[in-house]
Design a protein around this motif. Sequence first.
Motif, short mmCIF file in Angstrom:
data_model
loop_
_atom_site.label_atom_id
_atom_site.label_comp_id
_atom_site.label_asym_id
_atom_site.label_seq_id
_atom_site.Cartn_x
_atom_site.Cartn_y
_atom_site.Cartn_z
N ALA A 60 0.90 -1.18 0.27
CA ALA A 60 0.09 0.01 0.03
C ALA A 60 0.88 1.57 -0.01
O ALA A 60 0.99 2.17 -0.30
N LYS A 61 1.45 1.26 0.67
CA LYS A 61 3.28 2.90 0.38
C LYS A 61 3.64 3.33 -0.15
O LYS A 61 3.65 3.79 -0.81
N GLY A 62 3.79 1.54 -1.08
CA GLY A 62 4.61 1.81 -2.13
C GLY A 62 3.32 2.16 -3.71
O GLY A 62 3.96 3.15 -4.44
N LEU A 63 1.50 1.91 -3.62
CA LEU A 63 1.32 2.39 -4.48
C LEU A 63 1.06 4.22 -3.95
O LEU A 63 0.71 5.13 -4.43
N ILE A 64 1.34 4.19 -2.54
CA ILE A 64 0.96 6.12 -2.54
C ILE A 64 2.02 6.71 -3.22
O ILE A 64 1.87 7.95 -3.50
N ALA A 65 3.47 6.28 -2.89
CA ALA A 65 4.62 6.49 -3.22
C ALA A 65 4.34 6.50 -4.37
O ALA A 65 4.68 7.51 -5.59
N ALA A 66 3.63 5.70 -5.83
CA ALA A 66 3.42 5.66 -6.69
C ALA A 66 2.45 7.10 -7.84
O ALA A 66 2.38 6.88 -8.73
N GLY A 67 1.37 7.57 -6.82
CA GLY A 67 0.82 8.70 -6.77
C GLY A 67 -0.39 8.41 -6.71
O GLY A 67 -1.74 9.38 -6.66
N ASP A 116 -14.62 3.90 -18.58
CA ASP A 116 -15.91 4.08 -18.01
C ASP A 116 -15.90 4.36 -16.42
O ASP A 116 -16.29 5.10 -16.17
N SER A 117 -14.71 3.28 -15.69
CA SER A 117 -14.48 4.10 -14.56
C SER A 117 -13.39 5.05 -13.89
O SER A 117 -13.85 5.56 -13.09
N GLY A 118 -12.92 5.82 -15.63
CA GLY A 118 -11.69 6.25 -15.07
C GLY A 118 -10.50 6.06 -14.30
O GLY A 118 -9.95 6.97 -13.44
N ALA A 119 -10.34 4.95 -14.77
CA ALA A 119 -8.95 3.84 -13.73
C ALA A 119 -7.85 5.02 -14.11
O ALA A 119 -7.51 5.34 -15.12
N VAL A 120 -6.56 5.52 -13.14
CA VAL A 120 -5.87 5.74 -13.60
C VAL A 120 -4.82 5.28 -12.86
O VAL A 120 -2.92 5.41 -13.52
N GLY A 138 -3.74 2.90 -26.17
CA GLY A 138 -3.76 4.33 -26.68
C GLY A 138 -5.33 4.89 -26.32
O GLY A 138 -4.80 6.04 -27.09
N GLU A 139 -5.69 4.06 -26.10
CA GLU A 139 -7.11 4.70 -26.33
C GLU A 139 -7.54 4.73 -24.79
O GLU A 139 -8.28 5.63 -23.70
N LEU A 140 -6.46 4.50 -24.09
CA LEU A 140 -6.40 5.25 -22.39
C LEU A 140 -5.48 6.43 -21.24
O LEU A 140 -4.84 5.72 -20.82
N PRO A 141 -5.42 7.21 -21.88
CA PRO A 141 -5.17 8.29 -22.02
C PRO A 141 -4.70 8.77 -20.27
O PRO A 141 -2.97 9.17 -19.67
N ASP A 142 -5.80 8.54 -19.73
CA ASP A 142 -6.26 8.85 -17.63
C ASP A 142 -5.15 7.90 -17.28
O ASP A 142 -5.10 7.54 -15.96
N VAL A 143 -4.27 6.55 -17.64
CA VAL A 143 -3.86 5.57 -17.02
C VAL A 143 -2.10 5.72 -17.09
O VAL A 143 -1.89 5.20 -17.98
N ARG A 144 -2.04 6.38 -15.50
CA ARG A 144 -0.92 6.27 -16.08
C ARG A 144 0.47 5.72 -14.90
O ARG A 144 1.56 5.65 -15.05
N ILE A 145 -0.17 4.86 -14.35
CA ILE A 145 0.10 3.63 -13.37
C ILE A 145 0.08 2.91 -14.13
O ILE A 145 -0.68 1.89 -14.18
#
Length: 608
Positions: A60-67, A116-120, A138-145
Amino acid sequence: MNETHVPAAVPADPTANTTDLLEHRVAATPDKALFAVPDGAGGWSDISAREFRDRVARVAKGLIAAGLQPGERIGFMAKTSYEWSLVDFAIWYSGAVMVPIYETSSPAQLAWNLTDSGAVGIITEDAAHAARFDEVRGELPDVRISYRLDEGALGKLEAAGSDVTDEELESRRSAAVGTDTATLIYTSGSTGRPKGTVLTHANFVELSRNTEAAIPEVVNSDGTTVLFITLAHVFARFISVLCVQAGIKVGHEPDTKKLVQALGSYQPTFLLAVPRVFEKVYNAAEQKAMAGGKGKIFSAAVHTGVEYSKALDTGHVPLGLKLKFAVLDRLVLSKLRALLGGRATHAISGSAPLGEFLGHFYRSLGLQILEGYGLTETTAPATVNRPGKFKVGTTGPAMPGTGIRIAEDGEIQVIGIPVFKEYWKNPEATAAAFTEDGWFMTGDLGSLDEDGYLKITGRKKEIIITAGGKNVAPAALEDPIRAHVLVSQVVVVGDQKPFISAFLTLDAEMLPQWLATNGLPPMNVAEAAKDPKVRAALQEIVDQANSHVSRAESIRKFTVLPYDFTIESGHLTPKLSIKRHVILADLADEIEAIYSADVNTGGLSVAG
């Protein structure tokens, strides 16, 4: 009876979230084994509650560190495993929301769930899953992780989170309250495009605590189980959370071909499965007995066992039946019991009706199948049979904190603890799913007996109305046909047609043994679909199902397809339910061919 309410057994805590279940478990039994993983030598290695919680915290700390921010959504695509539960709780501890994705999902389905979920972000298990994500990235610009488990994602996250303080983690972990979103589960799409079902922390927390109170014979700290159905589905997901609440030790085996071996080494006290698994186990045992020249004694044992179970319901088992059962139990049934690990006394079955025959058969083995009813929108169980409140052929009484009622048209409606909050960003669908007085309309049909036990009779949207005006529930015909060893799937058709027809597919796994037992040469599914003896056997199966309904409801013609419906073909959901609307669309020409022929030709045909 048209309505029943069961009061909550445990006072609600509106401030609690799912992570509190693990915190309480660690406080109560820190050193007790909460999970077990394969040790590579045919055994299992235990992981204590404290060990699990400590690793959850590091990931969980790693996920927090990943933003990853509180409330943000992150997709997860992996097979059932210990790591699945680890990631699940780590996401909760980070304050984020998981969007589970079936490991069989296509790139298009994956893209829909994430968009649809707006997943990052997304976590995948292996190269195959990652390739599907890459296809639509390429269709998912909001996915950064993006992480992959087979590339050491968990270790990388643990290392990356080393600078995140315990205070920051605790702030994230404890922020959510009961009404906040815990997960976003997309429906399997058996009736159309998947909708995001918003389940809250209270749905999981209150239902887990009340289930533990309702079924203490099964849900207790002495219990053990093996999960093998997908954790992306709410059924297994709820059980995994329930096991943390109750301190039940959990193992995982995603490969059903290795299930018997896993059960033998793990020896669980209870099982979790869908009806198709119980059908497969029975069919495999029957075919093995017949191949070994023990078909007659197997049949006698099964018949006696079912008769014995039915007698238990009357409160009196005749002495002669007791003696006969004792002999056949020692010779046959005890060996089947050993295949399940030897310690299992209960099983929980859901997603589709089990059927009274199998319910009585497994009960005669000493395995009481507690059939239940629920949907994604009810966090799995709305009703469940209990060891002390049990009726074969029903899905049991309502869970604590739940109300069940039957509408005038026979639709099952649910209110209370397990009912979901809303469909994600879809107020129209949400409004359409509830009555004006707040009951969730399930779309399923059923009845309540005088004791408040629910019986499922079909799906409202699947009711077939023939040209003659006869209402036909497909499940009444499909369930008994599909239970036969030869049959994989069956789809009944006939809406606005002069009579009822059906499409059958053959079970490729069971077919070779059936052919050998019946003196037939080896053949593939397409060849068997045309074989006269196979077709005659199928006719007998259909005739048997027809004997339980009126002529107007009976199957007059059926077609054997030279292929099977699969998840990959888009015809089955991940829990192996048929996607009726897809099948009907794909078989439109075959359906038309059935009804354009002479009505009196009757019997069976072969497509393809």
